[in-house]
Design a protein around this motif. Structure first.
Motif, PDB file in Angstrom:
ATOM      1  N   LEU A  66     -57.384  20.799  46.782  1.00 58.98           N
ATOM      2  CA  LEU A  66     -56.565  20.961  45.585  1.00 58.98           C
ATOM      3  C   LEU A  66     -57.409  21.124  44.329  1.00 58.98           C
ATOM      4  O   LEU A  66     -57.229  22.074  43.567  1.00 58.98           O
ATOM      5  CB  LEU A  66     -55.635  19.750  45.427  1.00 58.98           C
ATOM      6  CG  LEU A  66     -54.527  19.576  46.472  1.00 58.98           C
ATOM      7  CD1 LEU A  66     -53.781  18.281  46.220  1.00 58.98           C
ATOM      8  CD2 LEU A  66     -53.568  20.756  46.439  1.00 58.98           C
ATOM      9  N   ALA A  67     -58.313  20.190  44.117  1.00 56.82           N
ATOM     10  CA  ALA A  67     -59.006  20.135  42.824  1.00 56.82           C
ATOM     11  C   ALA A  67     -60.397  20.737  42.819  1.00 56.82           C
ATOM     12  O   ALA A  67     -60.961  20.936  41.747  1.00 56.82           O
ATOM     13  CB  ALA A  67     -59.083  18.677  42.363  1.00 56.82           C
ATOM     14  N   ALA A  72     -58.883  28.271  41.641  1.00 54.30           N
ATOM     15  CA  ALA A  72     -57.852  27.268  41.355  1.00 54.30           C
ATOM     16  C   ALA A  72     -56.547  27.641  42.051  1.00 54.30           C
ATOM     17  O   ALA A  72     -56.016  28.732  41.829  1.00 54.30           O
ATOM     18  CB  ALA A  72     -57.628  27.154  39.851  1.00 54.30           C
ATOM     19  N   ASN A  74     -52.507  27.719  43.097  1.00 56.60           N
ATOM     20  CA  ASN A  74     -51.232  27.670  42.382  1.00 56.60           C
ATOM     21  C   ASN A  74     -50.369  26.579  43.006  1.00 56.60           C
ATOM     22  O   ASN A  74     -50.058  26.639  44.197  1.00 56.60           O
ATOM     23  CB  ASN A  74     -50.508  29.016  42.476  1.00 56.60           C
ATOM     24  CG  ASN A  74     -51.333  30.160  41.927  1.00 56.60           C
ATOM     25  OD1 ASN A  74     -52.072  29.986  40.960  1.00 56.60           O
ATOM     26  ND2 ASN A  74     -51.226  31.334  42.539  1.00 56.60           N
ATOM     27  N   VAL A  75     -49.988  25.598  42.222  1.00 56.50           N
ATOM     28  CA  VAL A  75     -49.206  24.476  42.745  1.00 56.50           C
ATOM     29  C   VAL A  75     -47.854  24.412  42.047  1.00 56.50           C
ATOM     30  O   VAL A  75     -47.714  24.769  40.872  1.00 56.50           O
ATOM     31  CB  VAL A  75     -49.958  23.138  42.581  1.00 56.50           C
ATOM     32  CG1 VAL A  75     -51.264  23.163  43.352  1.00 56.50           C
ATOM     33  CG2 VAL A  75     -50.215  22.824  41.115  1.00 56.50           C
ATOM     34  N   GLN A 104     -51.546  18.138  35.024  1.00 55.85           N
ATOM     35  CA  GLN A 104     -51.984  19.330  34.299  1.00 55.85           C
ATOM     36  C   GLN A 104     -52.993  18.964  33.208  1.00 55.85           C
ATOM     37  O   GLN A 104     -53.972  19.680  32.988  1.00 55.85           O
ATOM     38  CB  GLN A 104     -50.793  20.057  33.688  1.00 55.85           C
ATOM     39  CG  GLN A 104     -51.156  21.393  33.053  1.00 55.85           C
ATOM     40  CD  GLN A 104     -49.959  22.277  32.824  1.00 55.85           C
ATOM     41  OE1 GLN A 104     -48.831  21.802  32.754  1.00 55.85           O
ATOM     42  NE2 GLN A 104     -50.178  23.576  32.700  1.00 55.85           N
ATOM     43  N   SER A 107     -56.364  17.842  35.171  1.00 61.46           N
ATOM     44  CA  SER A 107     -57.045  18.799  36.052  1.00 61.46           C
ATOM     45  C   SER A 107     -57.961  19.750  35.291  1.00 61.46           C
ATOM     46  O   SER A 107     -58.902  20.289  35.865  1.00 61.46           O
ATOM     47  CB  SER A 107     -56.015  19.602  36.856  1.00 61.46           C
ATOM     48  OG  SER A 107     -55.229  20.408  35.987  1.00 61.46           O
ATOM     49  N   ARG A 110     -58.508  23.136  36.914  1.00 59.87           N
ATOM     50  CA  ARG A 110     -58.807  23.182  38.346  1.00 59.87           C
ATOM     51  C   ARG A 110     -57.572  23.519  39.172  1.00 59.87           C
ATOM     52  O   ARG A 110     -57.678  23.839  40.357  1.00 59.87           O
ATOM     53  CB  ARG A 110     -59.383  21.842  38.801  1.00 59.87           C
ATOM     54  CG  ARG A 110     -60.813  21.597  38.326  1.00 59.87           C
ATOM     55  CD  ARG A 110     -61.327  20.249  38.770  1.00 59.87           C
ATOM     56  NE  ARG A 110     -60.741  19.160  37.996  1.00 59.87           N
ATOM     57  CZ  ARG A 110     -60.894  17.872  38.282  1.00 59.87           C
ATOM     58  NH1 ARG A 110     -61.585  17.519  39.361  1.00 59.87           N
ATOM     59  NH2 ARG A 110     -60.361  16.946  37.525  1.00 59.87           N
ATOM     60  N   LEU A 111     -56.392  23.410  38.571  1.00 58.63           N
ATOM     61  CA  LEU A 111     -55.134  23.760  39.226  1.00 58.63           C
ATOM     62  C   LEU A 111     -54.332  24.657  38.305  1.00 58.63           C
ATOM     63  O   LEU A 111     -54.334  24.471  37.080  1.00 58.63           O
ATOM     64  CB  LEU A 111     -54.315  22.502  39.545  1.00 58.63           C
ATOM     65  CG  LEU A 111     -54.930  21.465  40.484  1.00 58.63           C
ATOM     66  CD1 LEU A 111     -54.073  20.203  40.504  1.00 58.63           C
ATOM     67  CD2 LEU A 111     -55.073  22.023  41.886  1.00 58.63           C
TER      68      LEU A 111
END
Length: 206
Positions: A66-67, A72, A74-75, A104, A107, A110-111
């Motif tokens: 994830l991180a 990066a 997409n979540v 958000q 991160s 990173r996301l």
């Protein structure tokens, strides 16, 4: 009949002369949502939401897929697949919204966060741009709305018990958070938050 009318009139006069003494209520005060408030029950409360979302946010940022991905991901973090099967009454958005905002901020790029709950709003604006009703704005156009790589899911469950002799009530609450791969269905991260509370009386949650 005349005597009855006199008695009734006298009763109305007496009731009209009575005044109701309203006792002063407790003044409203601000409380830290991260601490135990003045009104306490066995359900999910503000300090639980703050604690669990902070814990889940920190834990998610330790998951390399994830991180720490090269690109990066997409979540999507919303309440669509975050279900409440517990006996606690809770607005699920209060949990997922705080988790998304905190994640958000922490991160730092990173996301990428996809606002799937804004899909209709985005599509409406895209249609206006392509019809020439409005200009294309300053960020240009995209071939399609952004797809998600991972999406939040989860479940809230509980177990209640009550002692009929004392009226004492206890509730064990378990909250599961999971991030699922939207292509393979793999669960790439899981987190759990649990607590148990007991009290003589519960409060009404709205």
């Amino acid at each position: 009949m005349r005597r009855l009318m006199i008695v009734a009139s006298a009763g109305l006069l007496l009731s009209a002369c009575q005044t109701v003494q309203n006792s002063a209520g407790a003044p409203t005060t601000y409380q830290d949502p991260a601490t135990l408030g003045a009104v306490k029950g066995v359900g999910i409360e503000s300090q639980d939401i703050v604690s669990m979302t902070d814990q889940m946010m920190r834990d998610m940022l330790t998951e390399p897929r994830l991180a720490n991905a090269a690109t990066a991901p997409n979540v999507i973090i919303d309440a669509e697949y975050f279900v409440n099967e517990s006996s606690s009454r809770i607005n699920r958005n209060s949990i997922t919204d705080r988790l998304r905002v905190s994640l958000q901020r922490a991160s730092q790029g990173r996301l990428n966060f996809v606002g799937r709950h804004y899909a209709n709003m985005v599509q409406s604006e895209r249609n206006l741009k392509r019809q020439g009703v409005v200009d294309k704005g300053t960020t240009g156009t995209a071939a399609a709305q952004r797809g998600g790589d991972y999406r939040l899911g989860g479940r809230i469950t509980s177990l209640d018990a009550r002692d009929p002799r004392t009226g004492m009530m206890s509730r064990y609450t378990q909250i599961i958070f999971e991030m699922a791969d939207l292509e393979s269905g793999d669960i790439v991260w899981s987190g759990i938050y649990e607590f148990s509370k007991a009290g003589a009386d519960d409060v009404i949650y709205r």
